[in-house]
Motif scaffolding. Structure first.
Motif, short mmCIF file in Angstrom:
data_model
loop_
_atom_site.label_atom_id
_atom_site.label_comp_id
_atom_site.label_asym_id
_atom_site.label_seq_id
_atom_site.Cartn_x
_atom_site.Cartn_y
_atom_site.Cartn_z
N GLY A 249 33.52 39.47 37.74
CA GLY A 249 34.52 39.36 38.80
C GLY A 249 35.92 39.74 38.38
O GLY A 249 36.25 39.86 37.21
N THR A 250 36.73 39.94 39.40
CA THR A 250 38.15 40.27 39.25
C THR A 250 38.92 39.29 40.11
O THR A 250 38.50 38.98 41.23
N TYR A 251 40.04 38.81 39.61
CA TYR A 251 40.79 37.74 40.28
C TYR A 251 42.22 38.16 40.56
O TYR A 251 42.85 38.84 39.75
N LEU A 252 42.70 37.74 41.71
CA LEU A 252 44.08 37.96 42.12
C LEU A 252 44.61 36.62 42.58
O LEU A 252 44.05 36.01 43.52
N GLU A 253 45.64 36.13 41.91
CA GLU A 253 46.23 34.82 42.21
C GLU A 253 45.17 33.72 42.21
O GLU A 253 45.15 32.85 43.09
N GLY A 254 44.25 33.79 41.26
CA GLY A 254 43.23 32.76 41.11
C GLY A 254 42.03 32.90 42.02
O GLY A 254 41.07 32.14 41.90
N ARG A 255 42.05 33.83 42.95
CA ARG A 255 40.92 34.03 43.86
C ARG A 255 40.14 35.27 43.50
O ARG A 255 40.72 36.31 43.21
N ARG A 256 38.82 35.14 43.57
CA ARG A 256 37.96 36.29 43.27
C ARG A 256 38.08 37.30 44.41
O ARG A 256 38.04 36.93 45.58
N ILE A 257 38.20 38.56 44.03
CA ILE A 257 38.35 39.63 45.04
C ILE A 257 37.21 40.62 44.90
O ILE A 257 36.58 40.72 43.84
N THR A 258 36.96 41.34 45.97
CA THR A 258 36.02 42.46 45.89
C THR A 258 36.79 43.77 46.04
O THR A 258 36.57 44.71 45.30
N GLU A 259 37.73 43.80 46.98
CA GLU A 259 38.53 45.00 47.21
C GLU A 259 39.82 44.59 47.93
O GLU A 259 39.76 43.93 48.95
N VAL A 260 40.97 44.98 47.35
CA VAL A 260 42.26 44.65 47.96
C VAL A 260 43.22 45.83 47.80
O VAL A 260 43.14 46.56 46.82
N PRO A 261 44.13 46.00 48.77
CA PRO A 261 45.17 47.04 48.61
C PRO A 261 46.13 46.63 47.50
O PRO A 261 46.41 45.45 47.30
N VAL A 262 46.63 47.62 46.78
CA VAL A 262 47.56 47.36 45.69
C VAL A 262 48.97 47.24 46.25
O VAL A 262 49.40 48.07 47.03
N GLU A 263 49.64 46.19 45.83
CA GLU A 263 51.06 46.04 46.10
C GLU A 263 51.76 46.16 44.76
O GLU A 263 51.25 45.66 43.75
N ASP A 264 52.88 46.83 44.74
CA ASP A 264 53.59 47.05 43.48
C ASP A 264 53.85 45.73 42.77
O ASP A 264 54.36 44.78 43.35
N GLY A 265 53.43 45.67 41.50
CA GLY A 265 53.69 44.49 40.67
C GLY A 265 52.58 43.46 40.65
O GLY A 265 52.70 42.45 39.95
#
Length: 146
Positions: A66-82
């Motif tokens: 898995g891959t996590y963004l802000e502690g939540r597992r993601i499958t696909e998300v748009p990239v925001e700078d930073g």
């Protein structure tokens, strides 16, 4: 252009960075055929794809841990700078920066003027007479021998 930075696990400061200008897809993983190779037991051979779309970049998790963004597992998300993604629950953190080519209005104006000037020069060297302008046609001289 997109820049990926591996962050220090404690200080969250960049320890290594990779920049990509032409790639439509950037792959991150343990395997050596990735654009970014990370040697960590929790990183999958092919863990993440970051790919370009019309509106911007997208992060897609393809690894088993898995891959996590802000502690939540993601499958696909748009990239925001930073944004910072974590590969696996305890894996490395990657920060993503996007930079667009900055427009320089003065440079654009100068380029436009150069194009216009070259077109004017090209047209002035042609000298094709208008179809019905007899004055522009070369004079024909007839010599008569007596």
């Amino acid at each position: 252009m997109i820049t990926l930075s591996l962050l220090h696990p404690l200080h969250k400061t960049p320890v290594q960075s990779w920049s990509f200008e032409q790639e439509a897809v950037v792959r991150i993983g343990r395997s050596t055929d990735n654009n970014v190779v990370l040697y960590s037991a929790v990183v999958s051979r092919h863990h993440v794809e970051i790919y370009r779309t019309d509106p911007g970049w997208v992060v897609k998790s393809i690894g088993t841990n898995g891959t996590y963004l802000e502690g939540r597992r993601i499958t696909e998300v748009p990239v925001e700078d930073g944004i910072v993604i974590r590969l696996a629950r305890s894996g490395p953190n990657i920060q993503i920066h996007m930079t667009e080519e900055k427009r320089d209005p003065l440079k654009e104006l100068l380029n436009r003027r150069r194009v216009e000037e070259s077109q004017e020069i090209d047209q002035s060297t042609r000298h094709e007479p208008p179809a019905n302008d007899k004055a522009a046609l070369p004079h024909q001289t007839t010599i008569i021998n007596h």
